[in-house]
Scaffold this motif. Structure first.
Motif, mmCIF file in Angstrom:
data_model
loop_
_atom_site.group_PDB
_atom_site.id
_atom_site.type_symbol
_atom_site.label_atom_id
_atom_site.label_comp_id
_atom_site.label_asym_id
_atom_site.label_seq_id
_atom_site.Cartn_x
_atom_site.Cartn_y
_atom_site.Cartn_z
ATOM 1 N N ILE A 58 0.818 -1.201 -0.053
ATOM 2 C CA ILE A 58 -0.108 -0.034 -0.089
ATOM 3 C C ILE A 58 0.727 1.333 -0.035
ATOM 4 O O ILE A 58 0.465 2.225 -0.675
ATOM 5 N N ASP A 59 2.026 1.249 0.759
ATOM 6 C CA ASP A 59 2.893 2.608 1.042
ATOM 7 C C ASP A 59 3.520 2.805 -0.624
ATOM 8 O O ASP A 59 3.594 3.945 -1.097
ATOM 9 N N ASP A 60 3.755 1.582 -1.164
ATOM 10 C CA ASP A 60 4.502 1.865 -2.456
ATOM 11 C C ASP A 60 3.532 2.252 -3.565
ATOM 12 O O ASP A 60 3.719 3.075 -4.305
ATOM 13 N N GLY A 150 1.656 -18.805 1.110
ATOM 14 C CA GLY A 150 0.526 -17.866 1.007
ATOM 15 C C GLY A 150 0.493 -17.205 -0.412
ATOM 16 O O GLY A 150 1.087 -17.706 -1.449
ATOM 17 N N GLY A 151 -0.453 -15.995 -0.363
ATOM 18 C CA GLY A 151 -0.261 -15.174 -1.648
ATOM 19 C C GLY A 151 -0.536 -13.575 -1.057
ATOM 20 O O GLY A 151 -1.044 -13.399 -0.263
ATOM 21 N N LEU A 152 0.104 -12.775 -1.893
ATOM 22 C CA LEU A 152 0.149 -11.259 -1.646
ATOM 23 C C LEU A 152 -0.746 -10.757 -3.158
ATOM 24 O O LEU A 152 -0.381 -11.026 -4.238
ATOM 25 N N ALA A 153 -1.623 -9.780 -2.758
ATOM 26 C CA ALA A 153 -2.218 -9.128 -3.722
ATOM 27 C C ALA A 153 -2.395 -7.567 -3.625
ATOM 28 O O ALA A 153 -2.735 -7.209 -2.293
ATOM 29 N N VAL A 154 -2.461 -6.773 -4.550
ATOM 30 C CA VAL A 154 -2.784 -5.511 -4.550
ATOM 31 C C VAL A 154 -3.954 -5.295 -5.604
ATOM 32 O O VAL A 154 -3.970 -5.626 -6.665
ATOM 33 N N ALA A 155 -5.081 -4.179 -5.230
ATOM 34 C CA ALA A 155 -5.998 -3.933 -6.077
ATOM 35 C C ALA A 155 -6.516 -2.952 -6.106
ATOM 36 O O ALA A 155 -5.929 -2.067 -5.161
ATOM 37 N N ASP A 156 -7.631 -2.418 -6.867
ATOM 38 C CA ASP A 156 -8.264 -1.082 -7.017
ATOM 39 C C ASP A 156 -7.369 0.052 -7.502
ATOM 40 O O ASP A 156 -7.300 1.246 -7.436
ATOM 41 N N VAL A 157 -6.462 -0.256 -8.240
ATOM 42 C CA VAL A 157 -5.228 0.374 -8.997
ATOM 43 C C VAL A 157 -5.172 -0.379 -10.382
ATOM 44 O O VAL A 157 -5.423 -1.496 -10.331
ATOM 45 N N PRO A 158 -4.664 0.439 -11.432
ATOM 46 C CA PRO A 158 -4.330 -0.222 -12.544
ATOM 47 C C PRO A 158 -3.425 -1.427 -12.498
ATOM 48 O O PRO A 158 -2.509 -1.475 -11.530
ATOM 49 N N HIS A 159 -3.600 -2.598 -13.125
ATOM 50 C CA HIS A 159 -2.992 -3.768 -12.818
ATOM 51 C C HIS A 159 -1.449 -3.778 -13.041
ATOM 52 O O HIS A 159 -0.828 -4.365 -12.185
ATOM 53 N N ASP A 163 0.715 -4.812 -9.835
ATOM 54 C CA ASP A 163 1.880 -5.658 -10.078
ATOM 55 C C ASP A 163 3.374 -5.120 -9.457
ATOM 56 O O ASP A 163 3.986 -5.792 -8.880
ATOM 57 N N ALA A 164 3.353 -3.800 -9.935
ATOM 58 C CA ALA A 164 4.777 -3.085 -9.422
ATOM 59 C C ALA A 164 4.874 -2.991 -8.028
ATOM 60 O O ALA A 164 5.830 -3.202 -7.237
ATOM 61 N N CYS A 165 3.743 -2.721 -7.368
ATOM 62 C CA CYS A 165 3.574 -2.531 -5.884
ATOM 63 C C CYS A 165 3.620 -3.683 -4.857
ATOM 64 O O CYS A 165 4.373 -4.041 -4.274
ATOM 65 N N ALA A 166 3.117 -4.840 -5.641
ATOM 66 C CA ALA A 166 3.281 -6.088 -5.066
ATOM 67 C C ALA A 166 4.799 -6.466 -4.962
ATOM 68 O O ALA A 166 5.287 -7.014 -3.942
ATOM 69 N N ARG A 167 5.331 -6.409 -6.101
ATOM 70 C CA ARG A 167 6.910 -6.917 -6.406
ATOM 71 C C ARG A 167 7.739 -6.053 -5.449
ATOM 72 O O ARG A 167 8.532 -6.664 -5.212
ATOM 73 N N ALA A 168 7.207 -4.460 -5.397
ATOM 74 C CA ALA A 168 8.219 -3.903 -4.433
ATOM 75 C C ALA A 168 8.101 -4.517 -3.174
ATOM 76 O O ALA A 168 8.978 -4.454 -2.280
ATOM 77 N N ALA A 169 6.912 -4.557 -2.688
ATOM 78 C CA ALA A 169 6.608 -4.929 -1.305
ATOM 79 C C ALA A 169 7.565 -6.444 -1.230
ATOM 80 O O ALA A 169 8.096 -6.507 0.009
ATOM 81 N N LEU A 170 7.387 -7.348 -1.778
ATOM 82 C CA LEU A 170 7.970 -8.678 -1.770
ATOM 83 C C LEU A 170 9.564 -8.346 -1.716
ATOM 84 O O LEU A 170 10.181 -9.185 -1.022
ATOM 85 N N ALA A 171 10.007 -7.526 -2.567
ATOM 86 C CA ALA A 171 11.421 -7.126 -2.536
ATOM 87 C C ALA A 171 11.816 -6.577 -1.316
ATOM 88 O O ALA A 171 13.087 -6.912 -0.854
#
Length: 175
Positions: A58-60, A150-159, A163-171
């Motif tokens: 979310i922060d990203d 598990g799984g991580l997902a980001v939603a309610d923004v352009p896909h 994807d970039a926000c989820a990958r940044a969080a995982l990094a």
């Protein structure tokens, strides 16, 4: 016969346990060590790292100018954390479904989105269970070593942003 003592330290076999402060110091050090695979909860990802991942995602997105929702599911596919960021106007419905889909298929949403275009059986499976699956970009399976946790997902923004926000969080918080 019970022997009472005025010592603040517990007694062992009637004698005060004089090494109690050393024991507690050693235990405090062990409590600060990183979690190893044997210490993972039976349901995969623990609450604290799940919360950190969702917050980082979310922060990203927020730093990119997009208010978002994020969700983490555990190794049973159950929601561990779902958060809606400041300014996100939609209820966080898509994020848990996307996280569940990434976990179920053990595949990133971006890869599943492309797979849906070429794999008719996969496309039919997603369409048949559209209430359970959302294969859009912005979701990632979570692994600890070789184990799917598990799984991580980001939603309610352009896909692409999700994807970039989820990958940044995982990094930021690798498993």
């Amino acid at each position: 016969m019970v022997k009472f003592t005025t010592s603040p330290w517990p007694a062992v076999a009637g004698r005060p346990f004089r090494k109690w402060p050393v024991f507690m110091s050693v235990m405090a050090v062990f409590a600060t060590l990183p979690v190893c695979a044997a210490d993972l909860p039976a349901d995969g990802i623990a609450f604290a790292p799940a919360l950190q991942l969702a917050e980082a995602a979310i922060d990203d997105c927020q730093a990119r100018g997009y208010p978002a929702s994020a969700s983490v599911v555990d190794a049973k596919g159950l929601v561990r954390v779902t958060l809606r960021g400041d300014g996100a106007v939609k209820p966080p419905v898509a994020a848990p479904i996307k996280a569940f889909t990434a976990f179920t298929f053990n595949q990133a949403g971006a890869d599943m989105q492309a797979r849906e275009q070429t794999d008719a059986a996969f496309r039919a499976q997603i369409a048949a269970h559209s209430d359970l699956y959302n294969d859009h970009a912005g979701s990632l399976p979570l692994r600890h070593g070789d184990a799917l946790i598990g799984g991580l997902a980001v939603a309610d923004v352009p896909h692409e942003i999700a994807d970039a926000c989820a990958r940044a969080a995982l990094a930021k918080y690798p498993q």
